[in-house]
Write a protein that holds these residues in place. Structure first.
Motif, PDB file in Angstrom:
ATOM      1  N   GLY A  53      38.010  32.356  47.599  1.00  0.00           N
ATOM      2  CA  GLY A  53      39.376  33.124  48.625  1.00  0.00           C
ATOM      3  C   GLY A  53      39.419  33.883  48.367  1.00  0.00           C
ATOM      4  N   SER A  54      38.601  35.534  47.420  1.00  0.00           N
ATOM      5  CA  SER A  54      39.112  36.665  47.282  1.00  0.00           C
ATOM      6  C   SER A  54      38.520  36.892  48.814  1.00  0.00           C
ATOM      7  N   ASP A  98      48.945  31.527  50.797  1.00  0.00           N
ATOM      8  CA  ASP A  98      47.106  31.833  50.583  1.00  0.00           C
ATOM      9  C   ASP A  98      47.324  30.043  49.970  1.00  0.00           C
ATOM     10  N   LYS A 138      38.174  26.311  47.411  1.00  0.00           N
ATOM     11  CA  LYS A 138      38.084  26.046  45.913  1.00  0.00           C
ATOM     12  C   LYS A 138      38.048  24.244  46.737  1.00  0.00           C
TER      13      LYS A 138
END
Ligand SMILES: Cc1ncc(COP(=O)(O)O)c(C=O)c1O
Length: 453
Positions: A118-119, A257, A286
């Motif tokens: 995700g980052s 997001d 995720k």
């Protein structure tokens, strides 16, 4: 010697620097070693069974021990363990995953850029949004507006886009070109106002910020549909429609997001769909692979993808493992499970409503000031005096106490200050929800006994 819990904990303390952890405290307390999991349950090396009320870190959507995902990884490793997607190459699983993602994503989204987390997805968002405007001759549109207490990851751009003050304090963040406005946290920051009035007022901060900076300087607004790590903060109904209007009116990209909300968590495939918002970019990770393999991406709306593909030239951005074939094969199998077993629909029609009913019931508990949630996300506000709307003076202490008692009672819940949050695997059954809430009720009773007068 190696397999005793004490020895493992000792080695861990000697050699492993843990994320988001005070190493000194961890070494003093000892670490919990999880070595097995099945369905919604995890097991530690001392044999304790815990209901994983957090689905790992909000990610194990299809639950643990799914053999299909193991098989997908194994057969892809045997066939082709690695190849990249740079330099005019690709691999069949990455293509198949892209196709299925365009099927499950909202209609206006038919492209994806891959990364590993995700980052990284949010780092990609920053570069992609700026590049999108630059290749249309609008290179001055650079600023990304985000929100205080947002979480968008731990890389330099991810942490800067996020609004976590503790993260900003370390390493000189945020980087320039990122601005923050307030979060739509009615219970914590707007309780003196009507929630719908508050929701609109907070959204209007975006308009004020764009006007202050100048529309020609702003590239995008980024927000989680529901803030997860910030404490499961669900915006009032007036919030998202106003945000939508502002992004359209001032011609800035809207980034939702979806790292937590995506892949069924709210009972829709994506959290933005729950709020009827059409995002231009959607970072995902995720639940994309249910955490079985590291993989992330940025779902890209047609209007952005077309510009990037026709006017963008080379996008100088990518990762060795962008579209990694093993991760892609596992993600593909995972999306197939979510789709073929109707898991998202079940969250919407069956387990989600039941879970929310149980959450609301606990709202009557003397310790709980607000019990809220959507789909299989939930949060409880622990209060020193719920009638006077008085929080505990040391929120972290009561949250930690509650978290530790929850573990003793056989559940993993996370605390964000004094907000207890829940995000169990989407495959949890109604019977298991009963089991989970019996343990939560016991935990709240024990906490109340210790902290309420
Ligand atoms: C909304 C959101 N975005 C991004 C991230 C970062 O994802 P990762 O930890 O995979 O880098 C997270 C992680 O919790 C998240 O909740």
């Amino acid at each position: 010697m190696h397999n005793t819990t004490a020895h493992l904990a000792q080695l861990d303390a000697q050699h492993f620097i843990h994320p988001f952890t005070n190493s000194g405290e961890l070494a003093a307390k000892g670490t919990r070693i999880i070595d097995r999991a099945e369905g919604i349950y995890i097991y530690d090396t001392q044999g304790q069974e815990l209901i994983d009320g957090m689905a790992g870190l909000w990610c194990v959507n299809v639950g643990y021990s799914r053999q299909e995902l193991v098989d997908a990884a194994m057969s892809q490793m045997q066939q082709l363990p690695y190849y990249n997607s740079f330099f005019q190459c690709t691999t069949p699983p990455a293509i198949a995953l892209s196709e299925i993602l365009s099927e499950v994503a909202p209609k206006h989204i038919n492209n994806v850029f891959y990364c590993n987390s995700g980052s990284e997805a949010n780092d990609t968002v920053l570069r992609m949004a700026r590049h999108y405007w630059a290749c249309q001759g609008l290179a001055s549109k650079q600023v990304i507006i985000s929100r205080h207490n947002a979480y968008h990851g731990s890389t330099v751009a991810g942490a800067s886009l996020g609004g976590m003050s503790a993260m900003h304090k370390q390493g000189g963040l945020p980087i320039p070109g990122i601005e923050h406005i307030d979060q739509p946290y009615w219970f914590g920051e707007g309780f003196d106002r009507d929630p719908q009035v508050f929701g609109k007022q907070i959204a209007l901060q975006l308009e004020a910020k764009i006007i202050a900076l100048g529309e020609d300087k702003v590239a995008a607004f980024i927000a989680e549909p529901i803030q997860g790590a910030g404490g499961v903060i669900i915006p009032p109904a007036t919030y998202w429609p106003e945000i939508k209007r502002i992004c359209q009116q001032y011609n800035i990209l809207l980034v939702c997001d979806e790292v937590i909300c995506g892949f069924g968590r709210t009972g829709e495939w994506f959290g933005s769909e729950y709020f009827d918002v059409e995002a231009d970019l959607m970072p995902i990770a995720k639940g994309l692979s249910s955490g079985y393999m590291p993989i992330g991406g940025v779902l890209t709306a047609d209007r952005v993808a077309e510009v990037l593909k026709t006017k963008g030239g080379e996008f100088n951005h990518g990762f060795t493992y962008s579209g990694h074939p093993v991760a892609a094969a596992v993600a593909l199998a995972n999306v197939n499970i979510l789709r073929n077993e109707g898991i998202v629909d079940k969250v919407k029609a069956e387990v989600g409503p039941y879970f929310q009913q149980q959450i609301r019931k606990l709202g009557d508990h003397p310790l709980i000031g607000e019990a809220r949630g959507v789909g299989l996300l939930g949060a409880f506000e622990l209060m020193a005096d719920k009638t006077a709307h008085e929080f505990f003076p040391d929120k972290g202490r009561v949250g930690t106490l509650c978290r530790d008692l929850a573990i003793k009672n056989g559940i993993v819940m996370r605390h964000v200050g004094s907000t207890m949050v829940l995000s169990p695997p989407l495959v949890i059954s109604c019977g298991q929800i009963d089991e989970l809430f019996a343990r939560i009720k016991l935990t709240f009773d024990e906490v109340a006994e210790k902290v309420l007068n």
